[in-house]
Design an enzyme around this catalytic site. Structure first.
Site, short mmCIF file in Angstrom:
data_model
loop_
_atom_site.label_atom_id
_atom_site.label_comp_id
_atom_site.label_asym_id
_atom_site.label_seq_id
_atom_site.Cartn_x
_atom_site.Cartn_y
_atom_site.Cartn_z
N ALA A 64 -1.34 21.64 6.28
CA ALA A 64 -1.80 20.75 5.22
C ALA A 64 -2.00 19.35 5.79
O ALA A 64 -1.33 18.96 6.74
CB ALA A 64 -0.82 20.70 4.06
N ASP A 65 -2.93 18.64 5.20
CA ASP A 65 -3.13 17.23 5.54
C ASP A 65 -2.61 16.33 4.44
O ASP A 65 -2.25 15.18 4.71
CB ASP A 65 -4.61 16.98 5.81
CG ASP A 65 -5.03 17.65 7.11
OD1 ASP A 65 -5.31 18.86 7.08
OD2 ASP A 65 -5.01 16.97 8.16
N ARG A 66 -2.62 16.83 3.22
CA ARG A 66 -2.05 16.07 2.11
C ARG A 66 -1.76 17.05 0.97
O ARG A 66 -2.65 17.78 0.54
CB ARG A 66 -3.00 14.96 1.64
CG ARG A 66 -2.37 13.95 0.73
CD ARG A 66 -3.36 12.88 0.30
NE ARG A 66 -3.82 12.06 1.43
CZ ARG A 66 -3.51 10.77 1.57
NH1 ARG A 66 -2.72 10.17 0.69
NH2 ARG A 66 -3.98 10.08 2.60
#
Ligand SMILES: CSC[C@H]1O[C@H](OP(=O)(O)O)[C@H](O)[C@@H]1O
Length: 394
Positions: free
Chosen positions: A265-267
């Site tokens: 995940a990035d955010r």
């Protein structure tokens, strides 16, 4: 599942190293065909490396930004500071610049915010200090300590979250399954972190526990994080693997008895909606269609509870040219090359008749996610719910 410590790590790739105080990164644009270490001598050089994706991966870019600041604070190019306020006024624009390099992954902004908080807190406590020189040294030492923590804390939490995720897959496997077939997208191993990885760490933990049949991984165009990086990491780790094109995810689930999908995940926002590499959303839709559990794995520093839902996440658009060309080694000459795969003109600004859509990420709604895993634990989506209580694992 055995608790793995830093002492029994498998041989794995490294994205960043610090040699005699000097930072170096492996140029991931040249992998897997060439391992070239690049010196990073300033925050500006760190910015350029992150922006151009010589280094990528949400935790790794936060680590490099923090380490470049740590190194800068010991460099001869640092101007003399007479007060803590001078330190803050000089460093704050540098933090802003580093943070602007890639907007979607929250780990970078979280790390910069931790440094800002130190500057604010130490400045307010020492603003009226009767010994400004000592106050300056104190604020710089505190900032350097946080910079090192951003890098050092990553490996241990990756081991914890990987164990959490592997255990969830194993405990929730279908009856009679002796080994699991797990699909992942993009690259989330030691090249994307400070070591062991997030989603790929879960796959590694399953393999090390003898519970993995095969790791399937998508090429993940246009940067080819899968073809170039995950393939290299799985080979290094000696994990049985199978590469698929991004267009084959549906067929793989239809015909090959996949036990789970695990992604990084990035955010991750308050309701569990998750921004991750482009292609994650379509994998999640197909996973729901085929009743395959879909797991998001990330450190707590990837969770951004200031945003309520995924439509608030800023999605980075990459340059069109990155989708009209591909890097590799020329089969006939053996030379590294970059070749155009489209007709001339495609994606070029002055020819709007044939554009390119090249978002670097997409958002997977929580309703398509089975669970979110961090180093603190596993947050499962409850049956019938469209959100996940990510706060419970922060
Ligand atoms: C543990 S890496 C997290 C995340 O970062 C990657 O994006 P990029 O290669 O563009 O930096 C990918 O989305 C990974 O899932």
């Amino acid at each position: 599942m055995a608790t793995m410590g830093k002492d029994d790590l498998p041989e794995m790739m490294t994205s960043i190293r610090v040699v005699e105080g000097k930072i170096e990164i492996v140029d991931q644009l040249l992998l897997p065909h060439q391992v070239q270490w690049l010196p990073i001598n300033s925050p500006d050089e760190a910015y350029d490396a992150i922006k151009s994706m010589k280094i990528r991966g949400a935790p790794a870019i936060a680590s490099l930004a923090a380490l470049s600041l740590h190194s800068y604070l010991s460099s001869p190019t640092l101007p003399p500071f007479t007060t803590p306020d001078n330190v803050a006024q000089h460093l704050l624009p540098i933090l802003d610049h580093l943070q602007s390099s890639r907007p979607t992954a929250v780990n970078l902004s979280e790390a910069m915010n931790r440094i800002r908080a130190v500057l604010r807190h130490t400045h307010s406590k020492s603003a009226e200090s009767s010994e400004p020189d000592k106050a300056v040294q104190k604020i710089m030492e505190k900032v350097k300590k946080v910079c090192m923590a951003v890098h050092d804390e990553d490996l241990v939490r990756n081991l914890d979250m990987s164990r959490n995720g592997a255990m969830w897959f194993w405990m929730n496997r279908r009856e009679g399954k002796k080994k699991l077939k797990i699909l992942t997208v993009c690259n989330t191993g030691s090249l994307a972190t400070s070591g062991y990885g997030t989603a790929l760490g879960v796959i590694t933990a399953l393999f090390q526990a003898g519970q993995l049949d095969t790791a399937y991984y998508a090429q993940t165009t246009p940067y080819h994080q899968g073809s170039r990086l995950t393939s290299l990491e799985l080979t290094t780790l000696k994990i049985p693997a199978c590469m698929i094109c991004d267009t084959m995810i549906g067929s793989l689930m239809q015909l090959h008895d996949i036990d789970g999908v695990v992604v990084g995940a990035d955010r991750i926002v308050a309701n569990g909606d998750t921004a991750n590499k482009i292609g994650t959303y379509q994998a999640a839709v197909l996973a729901q269609r085929h009743k395959v559990p879909f797991m998001v794995v990330a450190p707590v520093t990837t969770v951004d509870r200031s945003l309520k839902t995924g439509n608030e996440i800023h999605i980075e658009q990459r340059p069109p040219i990155e989708a009209t060309q591909v890097r590799g080694r020329d089969i006939s000459t053996g030379q590294l090359s970059v070749v155009r795969i489209t007709p001339e003109g495609v994606g070029e600004d002055d020819k709007p008749w044939n554009g390119v859509y090249n978002p670097s990420f997409d958002v997977t709604p929580a309703e398509l996610i089975s669970c979110v895993v961090t180093e603190k634990g596993v947050a499962e989506r409850q049956e019938g719910e469209n959100s996940i209580d990510v706060a419970s694992v922060c």
